[in-house]
Write a protein that holds these residues in place. Structure first.
Motif, PDB file in Angstrom:
ATOM      1  N   GLY B 393       4.796  -1.076   8.898  1.00 12.10           N
ATOM      2  CA  GLY B 393       3.537  -1.265   8.185  1.00 12.10           C
ATOM      3  C   GLY B 393       2.758  -2.487   8.634  1.00 12.10           C
ATOM      4  O   GLY B 393       2.191  -3.202   7.816  1.00 12.10           O
ATOM      5  N   PRO B 395      -0.024  -4.268  11.742  1.00 11.40           N
ATOM      6  CA  PRO B 395      -0.817  -4.052  12.939  1.00 11.40           C
ATOM      7  C   PRO B 395       0.033  -4.425  14.157  1.00 11.40           C
ATOM      8  O   PRO B 395       0.859  -5.337  14.021  1.00 11.40           O
ATOM      9  CB  PRO B 395      -1.994  -5.025  12.796  1.00 11.40           C
ATOM     10  CG  PRO B 395      -1.904  -5.560  11.418  1.00 11.40           C
ATOM     11  CD  PRO B 395      -0.525  -5.371  10.941  1.00 11.40           C
ATOM     12  N   LEU B 398      -1.631   0.522  12.783  1.00 13.92           N
ATOM     13  CA  LEU B 398      -2.539   0.509  11.634  1.00 13.92           C
ATOM     14  C   LEU B 398      -2.266   1.654  10.664  1.00 13.92           C
ATOM     15  O   LEU B 398      -2.482   1.517   9.461  1.00 13.92           O
ATOM     16  CB  LEU B 398      -3.989   0.582  12.120  1.00 13.92           C
ATOM     17  CG  LEU B 398      -4.557  -0.732  12.649  1.00 13.92           C
ATOM     18  CD1 LEU B 398      -5.952  -0.523  13.182  1.00 13.92           C
ATOM     19  CD2 LEU B 398      -4.586  -1.780  11.552  1.00 13.92           C
ATOM     20  N   LEU B 401       0.173   0.455   8.298  1.00  8.08           N
ATOM     21  CA  LEU B 401      -0.407  -0.605   7.464  1.00  8.08           C
ATOM     22  C   LEU B 401      -1.226   0.012   6.333  1.00  8.08           C
ATOM     23  O   LEU B 401      -1.062  -0.334   5.157  1.00  8.08           O
ATOM     24  CB  LEU B 401      -1.282  -1.523   8.315  1.00  8.08           C
ATOM     25  CG  LEU B 401      -2.013  -2.599   7.515  1.00  8.08           C
ATOM     26  CD1 LEU B 401      -1.069  -3.707   7.137  1.00  8.08           C
ATOM     27  CD2 LEU B 401      -3.179  -3.168   8.279  1.00  8.08           C
ATOM     28  N   PHE B 402      -2.091   0.970   6.694  1.00  9.70           N
ATOM     29  CA  PHE B 402      -2.941   1.555   5.660  1.00  9.70           C
ATOM     30  C   PHE B 402      -2.126   2.410   4.697  1.00  9.70           C
ATOM     31  O   PHE B 402      -2.486   2.543   3.529  1.00  9.70           O
ATOM     32  CB  PHE B 402      -4.080   2.342   6.291  1.00  9.70           C
ATOM     33  CG  PHE B 402      -5.138   1.453   6.874  1.00  9.70           C
ATOM     34  CD1 PHE B 402      -5.754   0.511   6.080  1.00  9.70           C
ATOM     35  CD2 PHE B 402      -5.501   1.537   8.197  1.00  9.70           C
ATOM     36  CE1 PHE B 402      -6.723  -0.334   6.602  1.00  9.70           C
ATOM     37  CE2 PHE B 402      -6.463   0.695   8.724  1.00  9.70           C
ATOM     38  CZ  PHE B 402      -7.073  -0.241   7.930  1.00  9.70           C
ATOM     39  N   LYS B 404       0.889   1.649   3.619  1.00  8.33           N
ATOM     40  CA  LYS B 404       1.409   0.692   2.646  1.00  8.33           C
ATOM     41  C   LYS B 404       0.300   0.237   1.696  1.00  8.33           C
ATOM     42  O   LYS B 404       0.503   0.125   0.490  1.00  8.33           O
ATOM     43  CB  LYS B 404       1.980  -0.529   3.357  1.00  8.33           C
ATOM     44  CG  LYS B 404       3.247  -0.286   4.124  1.00  8.33           C
ATOM     45  CD  LYS B 404       4.460  -0.599   3.302  1.00  8.33           C
ATOM     46  CE  LYS B 404       5.736  -0.489   4.129  1.00  8.33           C
ATOM     47  NZ  LYS B 404       5.766   0.566   5.127  1.00  8.33           N
ATOM     48  N   VAL B 405      -0.868  -0.029   2.268  1.00  6.10           N
ATOM     49  CA  VAL B 405      -1.983  -0.490   1.441  1.00  6.10           C
ATOM     50  C   VAL B 405      -2.319   0.567   0.395  1.00  6.10           C
ATOM     51  O   VAL B 405      -2.548   0.252  -0.779  1.00  6.10           O
ATOM     52  CB  VAL B 405      -3.207  -0.792   2.334  1.00  6.10           C
ATOM     53  CG1 VAL B 405      -4.432  -1.037   1.482  1.00  6.10           C
ATOM     54  CG2 VAL B 405      -2.935  -2.000   3.204  1.00  6.10           C
ATOM     55  N   THR B 406      -2.315   1.848   0.817  1.00  2.69           N
ATOM     56  CA  THR B 406      -2.628   2.928  -0.120  1.00  2.69           C
ATOM     57  C   THR B 406      -1.644   2.935  -1.285  1.00  2.69           C
ATOM     58  O   THR B 406      -2.035   3.049  -2.450  1.00  2.69           O
ATOM     59  CB  THR B 406      -2.548   4.281   0.614  1.00  2.69           C
ATOM     60  OG1 THR B 406      -3.323   4.188   1.799  1.00  2.69           O
ATOM     61  CG2 THR B 406      -3.060   5.393  -0.248  1.00  2.69           C
ATOM     62  N   VAL B 408       0.354   0.451  -2.386  1.00  8.89           N
ATOM     63  CA  VAL B 408       0.250  -0.742  -3.235  1.00  8.89           C
ATOM     64  C   VAL B 408      -0.974  -0.644  -4.132  1.00  8.89           C
ATOM     65  O   VAL B 408      -0.942  -0.966  -5.322  1.00  8.89           O
ATOM     66  CB  VAL B 408       0.205  -2.010  -2.358  1.00  8.89           C
ATOM     67  CG1 VAL B 408      -0.205  -3.206  -3.178  1.00  8.89           C
ATOM     68  CG2 VAL B 408       1.551  -2.250  -1.731  1.00  8.89           C
ATOM     69  N   ARG B 409      -2.063  -0.142  -3.561  1.00  6.95           N
ATOM     70  CA  ARG B 409      -3.278  -0.008  -4.353  1.00  6.95           C
ATOM     71  C   ARG B 409      -3.082   0.959  -5.512  1.00  6.95           C
ATOM     72  O   ARG B 409      -3.463   0.669  -6.653  1.00  6.95           O
ATOM     73  CB  ARG B 409      -4.400   0.496  -3.451  1.00  6.95           C
ATOM     74  CG  ARG B 409      -5.717   0.411  -4.127  1.00  6.95           C
ATOM     75  CD  ARG B 409      -6.732   1.354  -3.542  1.00  6.95           C
ATOM     76  NE  ARG B 409      -7.687   1.612  -4.581  1.00  6.95           N
ATOM     77  CZ  ARG B 409      -8.795   0.885  -4.732  1.00  6.95           C
ATOM     78  NH1 ARG B 409      -9.053  -0.076  -3.910  1.00  6.95           N
ATOM     79  NH2 ARG B 409      -9.595   1.134  -5.725  1.00  6.95           N
ATOM     80  N   PRO B 487      -8.348   6.025   8.581  1.00  8.30           N
ATOM     81  CA  PRO B 487      -7.440   6.506   7.537  1.00  8.30           C
ATOM     82  C   PRO B 487      -8.159   7.336   6.470  1.00  8.30           C
ATOM     83  O   PRO B 487      -7.517   8.077   5.740  1.00  8.30           O
ATOM     84  CB  PRO B 487      -6.858   5.228   6.941  1.00  8.30           C
ATOM     85  CG  PRO B 487      -7.785   4.156   7.336  1.00  8.30           C
ATOM     86  CD  PRO B 487      -8.438   4.565   8.598  1.00  8.30           C
ATOM     87  N   GLN B 488      -9.490   7.196   6.422  1.00  3.78           N
ATOM     88  CA  GLN B 488     -10.214   7.939   5.403  1.00  3.78           C
ATOM     89  C   GLN B 488     -10.008   9.445   5.573  1.00  3.78           C
ATOM     90  O   GLN B 488     -10.025  10.192   4.596  1.00  3.78           O
ATOM     91  CB  GLN B 488     -11.705   7.578   5.476  1.00  3.78           C
ATOM     92  CG  GLN B 488     -12.525   8.069   4.303  1.00  3.78           C
ATOM     93  CD  GLN B 488     -12.077   7.448   2.988  1.00  3.78           C
ATOM     94  OE1 GLN B 488     -11.637   6.306   2.956  1.00  3.78           O
ATOM     95  NE2 GLN B 488     -12.166   8.198   1.901  1.00  3.78           N
ATOM     96  N   LEU B 491      -6.935  10.190   3.667  1.00  7.87           N
ATOM     97  CA  LEU B 491      -7.143   9.956   2.234  1.00  7.87           C
ATOM     98  C   LEU B 491      -7.982  11.071   1.620  1.00  7.87           C
ATOM     99  O   LEU B 491      -7.725  11.522   0.503  1.00  7.87           O
ATOM    100  CB  LEU B 491      -7.807   8.600   2.015  1.00  7.87           C
ATOM    101  CG  LEU B 491      -6.996   7.389   2.458  1.00  7.87           C
ATOM    102  CD1 LEU B 491      -7.781   6.109   2.244  1.00  7.87           C
ATOM    103  CD2 LEU B 491      -5.691   7.313   1.693  1.00  7.87           C
TER     104      LEU B 491
END
Lengths: 509, 496
Positions: B393, B395, B398, B401-402, B404-406, B408-409, B487-488, B491
C-alpha cells in the motif's frame, strides 16, 4: 493556464520525467548529467515561483492561506482527492531549498558514487523521485494529496540508504545499511499511517480535504480537533523527529550515503515541521492550543537529550545526525509557542538547518571518503594536512552552533525569545532550558572541532592531500554562501512569510 | 399463475457463455487434440464471457427465475463487475499456465475445462439471488480447484494440499448449508432480499445462530482467521498458476458471497460484531505470521490472509449504530468491493511475476531462491517489486495505496476510529515482510558455492519467461498502474 500554474505543475513533472529518462537512457555518465540538468531546471522553476501577486486584493476577510499561484484539478472525487497545488511565503523557501539541495546532490553524484554499490544513474533517478515527493508535500493544498506525496518519499529513500549506504564494501556493512534503511522505512511508515487516519478523521468530519478551506478549524468540533491534532502531531513528530520518536534518525543518517544524508537532514525532516505548521496547527488550532505545552516540553527535552548525546558521540556522522535532533527541537519549540515570533523562528530554523546540516554532511562525507573511517578517535590534526577542509568544517560547525551573523543564529535565538514572550512559569522554564541546550550545542561542536581539526595528524588523516576536488567545491560553495546570506539577511527567508504567519497565528488565538 | 416459468435468456447469457466455454474446451481437446487449440478455445471463451457480462450488465438490471417479486437470478452492475473480473483473472491464470501446460505432464484439456468450470461458478455467484444458488455457485467455483490443486503429479505436497483443501472446504460448505437451513426453518425464505426483510427482527429464535453459521462458513472461503489454516499449505502445494487463482478468484468468490448475504440478507446487528472481530484477527494474525515465512508462496499466502482482513474491515463498521446508517453502509460495501478489485489485480501481478522469475513448472521455492533475481531479470523483477509495494500500500504502487485509503476512509466514515488504527498499524507490519521480499530481489546474487559441484538449484530460472507469462504479467501490471492513476474507475464500478 497562467505561467504560475504551468510552473507549479512543471516543478513536479520535470523531475518525475527526468527520473524515468535517467533510469532508461543508455550511457551512465550522460544519464547522470541529464539528471543534474533536470534538477537545475527544476531549481530555476521553483525560484521563478516567487513572481506574481503576494497580497490579498479580494473583498471580505483575508483567508488564512493565500497561495501566490494555485492549480486545482479533480483527481479522485470518490476519495475527496484533488490535484490542488499552491505556493506561499511559508512553503516557498523550503521548495527552493529542496530543489537546490537536490541539484547539489545530483551534481555531486555525476563525479562521486559510493564504491562497489549500485549504479550512479539509479541513484540520481531515486534522488529525483525523492525530490518529486518532497516538493509535492510542500506544494500540496489538499490533505489527501499531501498524504500521497508524503508517502512517495518513503521507498526511494529506503532504496538510497539500503543500496548505497554503509561504510565499506563488506557484508556486515551492507547488512547494517539495510537494517538502518528498514528501521527508517518502518518508523516513518508508522508516522504516515497515523497521518492517513488523521487526514480522514478531518475529512470525514468536515466533508472536504481542501487545506485552504480547512485552515482555521472550519467548524470542526473540539473533540475532532483534539483527535486530529493528536494523530497528525504524532505523525509529524516521527518525521521531524521529536524526542522520544527520533531513534530511527541516527542510524539512517549515519548509514546513508553522503547525498542521502544531505537530503534526509536537509529537507526530508522539514516535511514533519512544515506539516505541523501548515496542516496540524492550521487545521486543528484548538488541538494545537491544547497540545502546545506537551509539544514544548518534548521539544526542550529533544534539545537537551540531543546535545548530551552529542557530547558523548565517537562517530563524526552520528554526531551530526544527533545534532539534528537538538536543532529540530528548537524548531519545534518555536512552533509550540504558537506565536508569530516562534513560527517565524521555526521557518528560518528549518531553512538554516537544511543549509548548514547539508553542508556538514557533505564535509563529513568528504572526511570519511578520505580517511575510510568516521571514528573521532582516529581523526585528528585535519588542519595540518587539509587546511581548507578543516576551515570549512570549522565554518559549518560554528554556523550550526548558532553564531550571530550566520544562519543558525536566528532560529535558535528567536525560538527562545518566543518562549520567553509567551510568559508564565512553564514557558519561561522551557526558554531557560533551551538556552542551556544552546550552550551545550556550542560545547559539543567545539569538542568536535578540537578532536578533528586540532592536534597531531592521526595516521588516517596523515594521508590527506590539501587539495579539494572541483566537484566538492561546486557542491559546497553555494551552501557556504547561503549560510552567510541567510545569517546576514534573514529577510531572504522571512520576507514573504510575515503575512501568512500572522494569518496563521490569528487563527490559533 | 402459470406453472411454466418464462426464462430471461439474455440475463443468463454470461452464464451460458462460461458453461459453453467449459464444454467447448472438452470438445476441442477430444476432437482436435492439440494443446494450442484447446488453450486458444479456452481463452476465446473466457474473453467472450467477459464481454458478454459487460454488455449484458451495461443495459441495467435483468432478473429471471422469479417467484413473485423474489428472483433467484439478478444480473446487475455488480454481477457484471464480478463476472468481468472473474473472466480477467481466468484469462490471466491461463496465460500463467503456459509453461506448465507446454512441457509438463499436466493434461491440457482437463486443466482448461476445470478452470472454465470454476469461472462459471464465479459468474453465477455474482448474480445469485437466493441462498441455494449462492452456495451452489460457490461450490461450482471451488470443486474444480480440489483437482487443480492436486495436479502436480508425483508431488506429495500437492496431494496433501488437495486433501487439506478438500476436507476444510467441505466442512465449511456444510456449516454454511446448516446455517441456510436454519434460516429457512426460522423465516421460511431463501431469497436474499426476502430474508433481509424478515430477519430485521433478530429476536426470532435461531436467527442469530443461523447467521453466525452462514458467515463463519463463508469465512472459510476467504481464509479469514481463525478459518485460515488451510490456505498456506494449499497455496504452497498447488501449481503456481493455481495458487494464483486460489488467492485471487477463489478469494474474490468468498468475498462476493459474504457481501451478498451481509448486505442483502442478514441483520447487521448480528453480523457487525462478528465481521469486525474477524477483520481484526485476520489482518493481525496474517501479517504477524507472514513475518516469519521462509518460502515465497507461503509468505504470499499469509499476506493474502491479511489482505482478506483489510477487505472485511469496512464491513466492521456495521458494529456501531453510526455505521449502520444507509449511506455509510453503502459506502462500506463499495469500499470492500473496491479493495477486493484492487487487491486481485495487484495479487495477480505478483503471482505472474513470480511465475516469470521461476523455472517452468517449478513451485514457488524459498525466498533465498529469488536472491538477486531483479538484477538478472530487471523487468520481471521490477514488476514483482512494484506488485509487492502495491500490496504493502505504498507509492509507487498507487493501486494499493488508494485501496488502503478507500478502506480507511470507509471505516472512519462509519465512526470506527479504533478499526482504522488497527488497519494502519497492520500496514506497518505488512511493509516489513513485503520489503524483505522486495529487498531480496535486489540483493547481490549468491556466489556459486564451488565451481565443480552442481549447484543446489540445478534448474535455474530461464533467461526470459514464456510469452504467455510475459503477456499476463505485462497486462496485470499495466492494469494495476492504470487503476493506480485512475482509481475512480474502480470506485465507480464498485459503488454500482
Amino acid at each position: 493556464m497562467s505561467v504560475g500554474q504551468v510552473l507549479l505543475v512543471a516543478v513536479l513533472v520535470l523531475p518525475a520525467v527526468g527520473a524515468a529518462l535517467v533510469a532508461v537512457l543508455p550511457g551512465e555518465r550522460a544519464a547522470r548529467a541529464l539528471g543534474t540538468a533536470v534538477a537545475g531546471l527544476t531549481l530555476v522553476g521553483t525560484a521563478l515561483l516567487v513572481l506574481g501577486d503576494h497580497g490579498w486584493f479580494g473583498y471580505g476577510p483575508a483567508p488564512a492561506v493565500q497561495p501566490w499561484h494555485e492549480v486545482d484539478l479533480p483527481w479522485v472525487p470518490g476519495l475527496d482527492l484533488r490535484f490542488h497545488l499552491g505556493v506561499d511565503g511559508i512553503s516557498w523557501p523550503l521548495v527552493v531549498l529542496t530543489a537546490l539541495l537536490t541539484l547539489l546532490c545530483c551534481g555531486y553524484t555525476v563525479r562521486r558514487v559510493p564504491e562497489g554499490r549500485g549504479s550512479g544513474r539509479a541513484l540520481v533517478a531515486l534522488l529525483l523521485v525523492v525530490e518529486v515527493g518532497i516538493l509535492g508535500t510542500f506544494l500540496a493544498l489538499d490533505l489527501v494529496l499531501f498524504f500521497v506525496f508524503f508517502e512517495v518519499v518513503l521507498l526511494p529513500m529506503y532504496a538510497i540508504i539500503a543500496g548505497w549506504g554503509g561504510t565499506g564494501d563488506d557484508l556486515p556493512a551492507r547488512d547494517a545499511a539495510r537494517a538502518a534503511a528498514r528501521k527508517f522505512a518502518l518508523y516513518t511508515l508508522f508516522g504516515s499511517v497515523l497521518l492517513l487516519v488523521g487526514v480522514f478523521v478531518v475529512v470525514a468530519a468536515a466533508g472536504t480535504a481542501d487545506i485552504v478551506a480547512l485552515t482555521g478549524g472550519a467548524g470542526l468540533s473540539r473533540g475532532t480537533q483534539l483527535a486530529a491534532f493528536a494523530l497528525l502531531g504524532l505523525a509529524f513528530a516521527v518525521k521531524a523527529p521529536l524526542w522520544p520518536l527520533h531513534t530511527w534518525l541516527p542510524d539512517a543518517h549515519t548509514q546513508a550515503p553522503t547525498v542521502g544524508s544531505v537530503i534526509l537532514a536537509g529537507v526530508l525532516l522539514k516535511m514533519g515541521t512544515y506539516g505541523l505548521i501548515r496542516v496540524a496547527v492550521g487545521v486543528a488550532p484548538e488541538g494545537a492550543r491544547w497540545a502546545a505545552p506537551i509539544l514544548g516540553v518534548l521539544a526542550v527535552a529533544a534539545i537537551l537529550v540531543g546535545s548530551l548525546v552529542c557530547l558523548a558521540q565517537d562517530d563524526l556522522k552520528r554526531l551530526i545526525a544527533y545534532s539534528s535532533v537538538g536543532h529540530m527541537g528548537f524548531v519545534l519549540l518555536g512552533v509550540a509557542t504558537l506565536t508569530a515570533t516562534g513560527i517565524q523562528a521555526a521557518l528560518i530554523g528549518n531553512v538554516a538547518h537544511g543549509v548548514i546540516t547539508g553542508l556538514l554532511f557533505f564535509l563529513a562525507g568528504a572526511v570519511k571518503d578520505r580517511a575510510h573511517t568516521g571514528a573521532l578517535a582516529e581523526l585528528s590534526g585535519l588542519r595540518e594536512t587539509a587546511p581548507r577542509l578543516a576551515g570549512l568544517l570549522g565554518f559549518a560547525a560554528v554556523a550550526s552552533l548558532g553564531l550571530p551573523g550566520l544562519a543558525g543564529f536566528w532560529g535558535e535565538a528567536f525560538a527562545v525569545v518566543a518562549a520567553v514572550e509567551r510568559g508564565g512559569p512553564l514557558w519561561t522554564t522551557l526558554a531557560v532550558l533551551a538556552a542551556v541546550g544552546g550552550a551545550l550545542t556550542a560545547a559539543y561542536f567545539l569538542r568536535l572541532l578540537r578532536r578533528v581539526t586540532h592536534g597531531r595528524p592521526s595516521p588516517a588523516v596523515g594521508r590527506f592531500t590539501p587539495a579539494l576536488a572541483g566537484v566538492e567545491l561546486t557542491a559546497w560553495v553555494p551552501l557556504v554562501l547561503l549560510a552567510l546570506a541567510v545569517g546576514l539577511a534573514p529577510t531572504l527567508v522571512l520576507g514573504y512569510a510575515t503575512g501568512p504567519v500572522d494569518a496563521l497565528v490569528g487563527i490559533v488565538r | 399463475m402459470s406453472v411454466v416459468q418464462s426464462v430471461h435468456n439474455v440475463a443468463l447469457l454470461p452464464a451460458y457463455l462460461a458453461a459453453g466455454t467449459a464444454v467447448l474446451v472438452l470438445l476441442a481437446d477430444l476432437l482436435v487434440g492439440r494443446a494450442g487449440a484447446t488453450v486458444a478455445v479456452a481463452c476465446a471463451g473466457v474473453v467472450a464471457t467477459g464481454v458478454g457480462a459487460v454488455v449484458v450488465g451495461a443495459a441495467g438490471t435483468r432478473r429471471t427465475f422469479c417467484v413473485g417479486a423474489d428472483c433467484s437470478w439478478v444480473f446487475d452492475g455488480r454481477a457484471a463487475l464480478v463476472a468481468g473480473v472473474f473472466a480477467l483473472l481466468t484469462l490471466g491464470v491461463l496465460g500463467l499456465s503456459g509453461p506448465l501446460l507446454r512441457g509438463g505432464p499436466t493434461p491440457v484439456g482437463e486443466y482448461c475445462f476445470l478452470l472454465a468450470c470454476s469461472m462459471t461458478g464465479g459468474v453465477v455467484l455474482g448474480a445469485a439471488g437466493d441462498l441455494i444458488t449462492l452456495i451452489v455457485a460457490l461450490e461450482t467455483l471451488t470443486l474444480p480447484l480440489y483437482v487443480l490443486v492436486g495436479l502436480r503429479r508425483g508431488s506429495l505436497a500437492s496431494a496433501e494440499a488437495a486433501v487439506t483443501f478438500f476436507v476444510v472446504s467441505v466442512v465449511a460448505t456444510t456449516v454454511t448449508l446448516l446455517g441456510a437451513a436454519l434460516l429457512y426453518a426460522a423465516t421460511g425464505g431463501l431469497h436474499l432480499d426476502r430474508l433481509g426483510g424478515l430477519a430485521d427482527a433478530p429476536d426470532v429464535p435461531l436467527v442469530p445462530a443461523a447467521v453466525a453459521l452462514v458467515v463463519l462458513g463463508l469465512a472459510f472461503k476467504v481464509a479469514a482467521v481463525p478459518f485460515h489454516a488451510w490456505a498456506p499449505a494449499t497455496y504452497d502445494g498447488a501449481p503456481l498458476p493455481v495458487a494464483a487463482y486460489l488467492s485471487t478468484a477463489s478469494k474474490l468468490g468468498g468475498v462476493v458471497a459474504l457481501l451478498a448475504v451481509v448486505q442483502r440478507a442478514l441483520p447487521a446487528e448480528v453480523t457487525g460484531p462478528v465481521l469486525a472481530l474477524l477483520a481484526v484477527l485476520t489482518m493481525t494474525v496474517g501479517n504477524l505470521v507472514a513475518l516469519r515465512q521462509r518460502r515465497t508462496v507461503r509468505l504470499l499466502a499469509w499476506s493474502s490472509v491479511a489482505q482478506a482482513g483489510y477487505i472485511l474491515a469496512p464491513l466492521g463498521v456495521l458494529v456501531s449504530a453510526a455505521g449502520r446508517a444507509d449511506d455509510v453502509r453503502a459506502g462500506a460495501y463499495a469500499a470492500a468491493v473496491a479493495y477486493a478489485v484492487f487487491f486481485v489485480v495487484v495479487e495477480l501481478a505478483a503471482f505472474a511475476a513470480l511465475v516469470a522469475l521461476r523455472p517452468a513448472g517449478a513451485d514457488g521455492g524459498a525466498l533465498a531462491d529469488l536472491r538477486g533475481a531483479a538484477r538478472r531479470r530487471p523487468w520481471a523483477g521490477a514488476a514483482f517489486a512494484l506488485a509487492l509495494v502495491g500490496l504493502a500500500g505504498l507509492p509507487p504502487g498507487l493501486a494499493g495505496l488508494f485501496a488502503k485509503v478507500t478502506v480507511v476512509r470507509a471505516v472512519l466514515d462509519g465512526g470506527a476510529g479504533w478499526l482504522a488504527l488497527v488497519v494502519a498499524v497492520n500496514a506497518v507490519i505488512g511493509l516489513a515482510y513485503y520489503l524483505r521480499l522486495a529487498a531480496t530481489l535486489y540483493a547481490d546474487p549468491p556466489a556459486p558455492a564451488s565451481a565443480g559441484e552442481p549447484a543446489a538449484s540445478v534448474r535455474v530460472a530461464p533467461a526470459r519467461a514464456a510469452w504467455p507469462v510475459s503477456v499476463a504479467l505485462a497486462g496485470a501490471t499495466a492494469l494495476a498502474v492504470v487503476i493506480g492513476f485512475a482509481p475512480q474507475l474502480v470506485l465507480d464500478l464498485a459503488s454500482r
